[in-house]
Design an enzyme around this catalytic site. Sequence first.
Site, mmCIF file in Angstrom:
data_model
loop_
_atom_site.group_PDB
_atom_site.id
_atom_site.type_symbol
_atom_site.label_atom_id
_atom_site.label_comp_id
_atom_site.label_asym_id
_atom_site.label_seq_id
_atom_site.Cartn_x
_atom_site.Cartn_y
_atom_site.Cartn_z
ATOM 1 N N LYS A 21 0.837 -1.215 0.087
ATOM 2 C CA LYS A 21 -0.054 0.099 -0.079
ATOM 3 C C LYS A 21 0.954 1.123 0.087
ATOM 4 C CE LYS A 21 -0.977 0.484 4.903
ATOM 5 N NZ LYS A 21 -1.987 0.628 5.833
ATOM 6 N N HIS A 22 0.649 2.325 -0.504
ATOM 7 C CA HIS A 22 -0.766 2.894 -1.095
ATOM 8 C C HIS A 22 -0.662 3.294 -2.385
ATOM 9 C CE1 HIS A 22 -1.072 3.550 3.483
ATOM 10 N NE2 HIS A 22 -2.301 3.429 3.245
ATOM 11 N N HIS A 34 -6.636 11.396 4.792
ATOM 12 C CA HIS A 34 -7.586 11.096 5.874
ATOM 13 C C HIS A 34 -8.490 12.328 6.170
ATOM 14 C CE1 HIS A 34 -4.557 8.060 7.032
ATOM 15 N NE2 HIS A 34 -5.811 7.238 7.372
ATOM 16 N N ASP A 104 -8.395 1.835 -0.183
ATOM 17 C CA ASP A 104 -8.013 2.293 1.461
ATOM 18 C C ASP A 104 -9.422 2.512 1.957
ATOM 19 O OD1 ASP A 104 -6.933 3.217 3.710
ATOM 20 O OD2 ASP A 104 -5.422 4.640 2.763
#
Length: 180
Positions: A21-22, A34, A104
Amino acid sequence: AAMVSATVRGLQQNGMVSCLKHFPGHGSTAADSHLGTSVSDRTPEQLRETEWLPFKAGLEQNAAFVMLSHLTNPHLSTLPASMSLEGVAYLRNELKFDGVIITDSHQMGAITDHYLPGEAAVLSLWAGVDMILMPTDLQAAFDGIKQAVPDGTLTEERITESVVRILTVKYRFGIMETQQ
């Protein structure tokens, strides 16, 4: 890349499913997805020389999962990577990844600021993602997907592709055994 390769190899030799990830990589982003929109302006050529090196190393060790970020890269797509046909195409076609692609968390600002749960889930699956991580409203995400099949946005074949990939990983790691 060397550390990713060793980590994936060690995890998977010991029966643990690994996830890279990512993708396509946050190395050039300043914002935190986020909290809201995160943007990378690196070209595919630049990504190949930087962010994609650890992914390539992990895939060479047969990593089972790749998590797509929600970053936006105007050189790849106008949509977040987790909803981008182009992002999935780079993984599947150029990096030859045939495992499970997961988003995600759909609870992150990069998604919740711009999309409803059903819309976000459908866009991700439409792009070729196999699993949606943590929708803000699971029922709304499910209902969106369920409605997208009869309205022609998603096909049963597209969903079946994902189910087969998920079951393949489960069988590979002994999470689910075949019925005799």
